[in-house]
Design a protein around this motif. Sequence first.
Motif, PDB file in Angstrom:
ATOM      1  N   ASP A  11       8.683 -15.287 -37.002  1.00  0.00           N
ATOM      2  CA  ASP A  11       7.623 -14.871 -37.314  1.00  0.00           C
ATOM      3  C   ASP A  11       7.468 -16.401 -38.657  1.00  0.00           C
ATOM      4  N   GLN A  36      13.336 -14.217 -32.720  1.00  0.00           N
ATOM      5  CA  GLN A  36      12.901 -12.333 -31.724  1.00  0.00           C
ATOM      6  C   GLN A  36      13.089 -12.391 -31.169  1.00  0.00           C
ATOM      7  N   GLU A  47      21.322 -10.303 -36.468  1.00  0.00           N
ATOM      8  CA  GLU A  47      19.172 -11.031 -36.638  1.00  0.00           C
ATOM      9  C   GLU A  47      20.364 -11.932 -38.372  1.00  0.00           C
ATOM     10  N   GLN A 122      13.291  -9.411 -42.406  1.00  0.00           N
ATOM     11  CA  GLN A 122      12.771  -8.985 -40.927  1.00  0.00           C
ATOM     12  C   GLN A 122      12.655  -8.044 -40.890  1.00  0.00           C
ATOM     13  N   GLU A 126       8.777  -5.940 -40.195  1.00  0.00           N
ATOM     14  CA  GLU A 126       8.338  -5.080 -39.324  1.00  0.00           C
ATOM     15  C   GLU A 126       7.784  -3.856 -39.434  1.00  0.00           C
TER      16      GLU A 126
END
Length: 139
Positions: A11, A36, A47, A122, A126
Amino acid sequence: MERSTFVYDGDCAFCTRCAEFIDRRIPTDARVVPWQFADLAALGLTEGECEQAVQWVGADGSRAAGPDAIARLLADSGPRWRVAAAGLRFPPVRAAAWPAYRWVARNRHRLPGGTAACALPQEARERLYGPAGRPTPGT
């Protein structure tokens, strides 16, 4: 595991640019994959670990993070890259590499190729952009 794996933040535009450089210039047999799209459980990663630093999972199960992961990737590559890996592993260089890596990780959104999304954890990315990196309806 049959191949080593180098995991980065897909990302982050800066991280992706670095991964593209690896693909173009560094002859490695390792898979270079954004976390990811990686099977983190199979790699034994979380993660949280992947958000903090790039990760190396060797074919032998060995693991490394940050500049140590970069050194492992370089050591897995051609002769001139192995010299760079040895330099990165040299204790005074390694001692300086971690603070430098942490600075880059904290400021990657300000570096060439970086985007504002690079600065977000993250979960926040998201929430704003959805799991595939596209804006969610109403944002």
